[in-house]
Design a protein around this motif. Structure first.
Motif, PDB file in Angstrom:
ATOM      1  N   MET A   1      37.989  33.388  40.562  1.00 11.47           N
ATOM      2  CA  MET A   1      38.028  34.602  41.367  1.00 11.47           C
ATOM      3  C   MET A   1      39.444  35.152  41.416  1.00 11.47           C
ATOM      4  SD  MET A   1      37.476  34.979  45.440  1.00 11.47           S
ATOM      5  CE  MET A   1      38.249  36.387  46.228  1.00 11.47           C
ATOM      6  N   LYS A   2      39.588  36.468  41.268  1.00 15.34           N
ATOM      7  CA  LYS A   2      40.881  37.113  41.376  1.00 15.34           C
ATOM      8  C   LYS A   2      41.365  37.007  42.816  1.00 15.34           C
ATOM      9  CE  LYS A   2      43.153  41.556  40.613  1.00 15.34           C
ATOM     10  NZ  LYS A   2      44.237  41.012  39.792  1.00 15.34           N
ATOM     11  N   GLU A   3      42.597  36.562  43.005  1.00 11.04           N
ATOM     12  CA  GLU A   3      43.111  36.334  44.346  1.00 11.04           C
ATOM     13  C   GLU A   3      43.288  37.635  45.114  1.00 11.04           C
ATOM     14  OE1 GLU A   3      43.604  33.464  45.924  1.00 11.04           O
ATOM     15  OE2 GLU A   3      42.776  32.460  44.166  1.00 11.04           O
ATOM     16  N   THR A   4      42.963  37.599  46.410  1.00  9.24           N
ATOM     17  CA  THR A   4      43.223  38.721  47.290  1.00  9.24           C
ATOM     18  C   THR A   4      44.510  38.443  48.046  1.00  9.24           C
ATOM     19  OG1 THR A   4      41.948  37.723  49.073  1.00  9.24           O
ATOM     20  CG2 THR A   4      40.764  39.208  47.587  1.00  9.24           C
ATOM     21  N   LEU A   5      45.164  39.510  48.507  1.00  4.40           N
ATOM     22  CA  LEU A   5      46.368  39.335  49.295  1.00  4.40           C
ATOM     23  C   LEU A   5      46.035  38.798  50.674  1.00  4.40           C
ATOM     24  CD1 LEU A   5      48.296  42.611  48.387  1.00  4.40           C
ATOM     25  CD2 LEU A   5      48.611  40.329  47.447  1.00  4.40           C
ATOM     26  N   ASN A 161      24.914  39.923  46.334  1.00  5.92           N
ATOM     27  CA  ASN A 161      25.316  41.323  46.251  1.00  5.92           C
ATOM     28  C   ASN A 161      26.277  41.678  47.384  1.00  5.92           C
ATOM     29  OD1 ASN A 161      24.636  44.344  47.245  1.00  5.92           O
ATOM     30  ND2 ASN A 161      24.527  44.214  45.013  1.00  5.92           N
ATOM     31  N   PHE A 162      25.980  41.218  48.587  1.00  9.86           N
ATOM     32  CA  PHE A 162      26.843  41.491  49.734  1.00  9.86           C
ATOM     33  C   PHE A 162      28.212  40.841  49.567  1.00  9.86           C
ATOM     34  CE2 PHE A 162      28.248  40.201  54.089  1.00  9.86           C
ATOM     35  CZ  PHE A 162      28.585  41.464  54.544  1.00  9.86           C
ATOM     36  N   ILE A 163      28.214  39.584  49.119  1.00  7.99           N
ATOM     37  CA  ILE A 163      29.483  38.871  48.942  1.00  7.99           C
ATOM     38  C   ILE A 163      30.337  39.548  47.876  1.00  7.99           C
ATOM     39  CG2 ILE A 163      30.553  36.675  48.350  1.00  7.99           C
ATOM     40  CD1 ILE A 163      29.028  36.750  51.037  1.00  7.99           C
ATOM     41  N   ILE A 164      29.718  39.986  46.788  1.00  5.90           N
ATOM     42  CA  ILE A 164      30.451  40.716  45.754  1.00  5.90           C
ATOM     43  C   ILE A 164      31.102  41.959  46.345  1.00  5.90           C
ATOM     44  CG2 ILE A 164      30.113  42.234  43.747  1.00  5.90           C
ATOM     45  CD1 ILE A 164      28.224  40.158  42.609  1.00  5.90           C
ATOM     46  N   LEU A 304      33.637  37.670  35.876  1.00  8.50           N
ATOM     47  CA  LEU A 304      33.546  36.248  35.552  1.00  8.50           C
ATOM     48  C   LEU A 304      33.631  35.368  36.792  1.00  8.50           C
ATOM     49  CD1 LEU A 304      35.733  36.181  32.323  1.00  8.50           C
ATOM     50  CD2 LEU A 304      33.226  36.122  32.486  1.00  8.50           C
ATOM     51  N   SER A 305      34.228  35.888  37.862  1.00 15.68           N
ATOM     52  CA  SER A 305      34.338  35.130  39.110  1.00 15.68           C
ATOM     53  C   SER A 305      34.634  36.100  40.243  1.00 15.68           C
ATOM     54  CB  SER A 305      35.454  34.078  38.989  1.00 15.68           C
ATOM     55  OG  SER A 305      35.478  33.236  40.118  1.00 15.68           O
ATOM     56  N   PRO A 306      33.613  36.818  40.727  1.00 13.65           N
ATOM     57  CA  PRO A 306      33.842  37.894  41.692  1.00 13.65           C
ATOM     58  C   PRO A 306      34.039  37.444  43.132  1.00 13.65           C
ATOM     59  CG  PRO A 306      31.525  37.744  41.160  1.00 13.65           C
ATOM     60  CD  PRO A 306      32.225  36.759  40.272  1.00 13.65           C
ATOM     61  N   TYR A 307      33.856  36.150  43.397  1.00 11.98           N
ATOM     62  CA  TYR A 307      34.008  35.595  44.746  1.00 11.98           C
ATOM     63  C   TYR A 307      34.299  34.111  44.569  1.00 11.98           C
ATOM     64  CZ  TYR A 307      29.141  35.005  43.382  1.00 11.98           C
ATOM     65  OH  TYR A 307      28.005  34.745  42.664  1.00 11.98           O
TER      66      TYR A 307
END
Length: 317
Positions: A1-5, A161-164, A304-307
């Motif tokens: 998953m791409k890191e969030t700030l 879907n919600f988590i994405i 590839l890793s949305p969450y």
């Protein structure tokens, strides 16, 4: 998953959080939200009934249709709180800029997103097309905000879907907070292209065309983009749309893989399409090849890793 700030902050009906705020001092605690999702997000809770001064315990309230106007009151028509709930919703919903999503309590006359019971004032029967007075104001004031009901989160495709959507929206909020530029907007879209494709191919094309325009101010272009993106992600992905996306991704490996490896990857994708394998299998193989053969553009794809992988939402379909 791409890191969030920042960790997503999710608004939540207090009873779904497990707080004993219902009319009978009970709650509607969500095991998924509190045992699994809570490891990756923070919650901010709301109970409209308590906020407008109703006690715990309290008489039940319901939506009642009278003279073509829906009121919220006790079953006998006394204790009308229509105005109080509406004003609380309007006032509170204006301050949701930091939220990345909201989880409402289904069927509630204040918090239900849809299918809330609306009783006829003559006392005979009801219809099921109401919207909670608090939920309605929240969704009206925050059209981009991912919203869902606690009961619907028991459905795995709806849950995923919600988590994405909440993690995608958190990425967007981080981007805007960092200072929006055209380059950042293009990069954001580039990273989310295949995620959008897996939900709605037409939106994938339209968003690309939108960003190719040079006649729009950046802020207007960004507003149109995030509206289009969040609208596209509301559409549920399926085996056909995932298969289309996976086939596009496997094309990046043609120059790296042996004929046997190519055959295996395509076979796994088709087995997923036929319902034999879960989505996790072809994705795991693609991620394996990515580790062996660096492809920066593909490695950056949120699809590839949305969450967080720990949520294990791609194991079952």
């Amino acid at each position: 998953m791409k890191e969030t700030l920042n960790r997503p902050v999710i608004g939540m009906s207090a009873c779904v959080h497990g707080e004993p705020v219902r009319y009978d001092t009970g709650h509607k605690k969500s095991d998924f939200c509190m045992s699994e999702l809570s490891k990756h997000v923070d919650y901010k809770t709301f109970c409209p009934e308590v906020a407008i001064g109703l006690p715990i315990p309290r008489p039940t309230i319901r939506q009642i249709l009278k003279d073509d106007i829906i009121h919220v009151s006790q079953p006998d028509g006394t204790g009308d709180v229509t105005k109080a709930l509406t004003e609380y919703g309007q006032k509170t919903a204006q301050n949701f800029g930091s939220l990345s999503g909201f989880i409402f309590c289904q069927k509630s006359p204040s918090c239900g997103m849809e299918r809330v019971k609306v009783y006829y004032d003559h006392g005979k029967g009801c219809k099921h097309d109401g919207v909670g007075f608090f939920a309605r104001e929240v969704m009206k004031a925050n059209p981009l905000l991912p919203c869902e009901e606690n009961g619907r989160l028991n459905d795995i495709p709806l849950r995923e879907n919600f988590i994405i959507r909440i993690f995608t929206y958190r990425h967007w909020q981080d981007l805007v907070a960092s200072g929006l530029t055209k380059h950042k907007l293009i990069t954001f879209h580039s990273e989310h292209k295949y995620l959008v494709m897996s939900h709605h191919v037409q939106s994938y094309k339209e968003l690309g065309q939108l960003l190719a325009r040079t006649d729009l101010p950046l802020e207007e272009q960004a507003d149109l983009y995030i509206l289009g993106l969040m609208t596209a992600l509301k559409k549920l992905s399926n085996r056909k749309s995932h298969t289309n996306t996976l086939m596009h991704l496997q094309g990046y490996f043609k120059k790296y893989l042996t004929p046997l490896q190519k055959e295996e990857l395509v076979e796994k994708i088709h087995q997923y399409r036929e319902g034999i394998l879960p989505l996790l299998v072809p994705l795991t193989l693609i991620n394996h090849y990515l580790r062996e053969h660096t492809e920066e553009y593909l490695s950056a794809q949120v699809y590839l890793s949305p969450y967080p992988d720990e949520l294990k939402l791609r194991y079952g379909f």
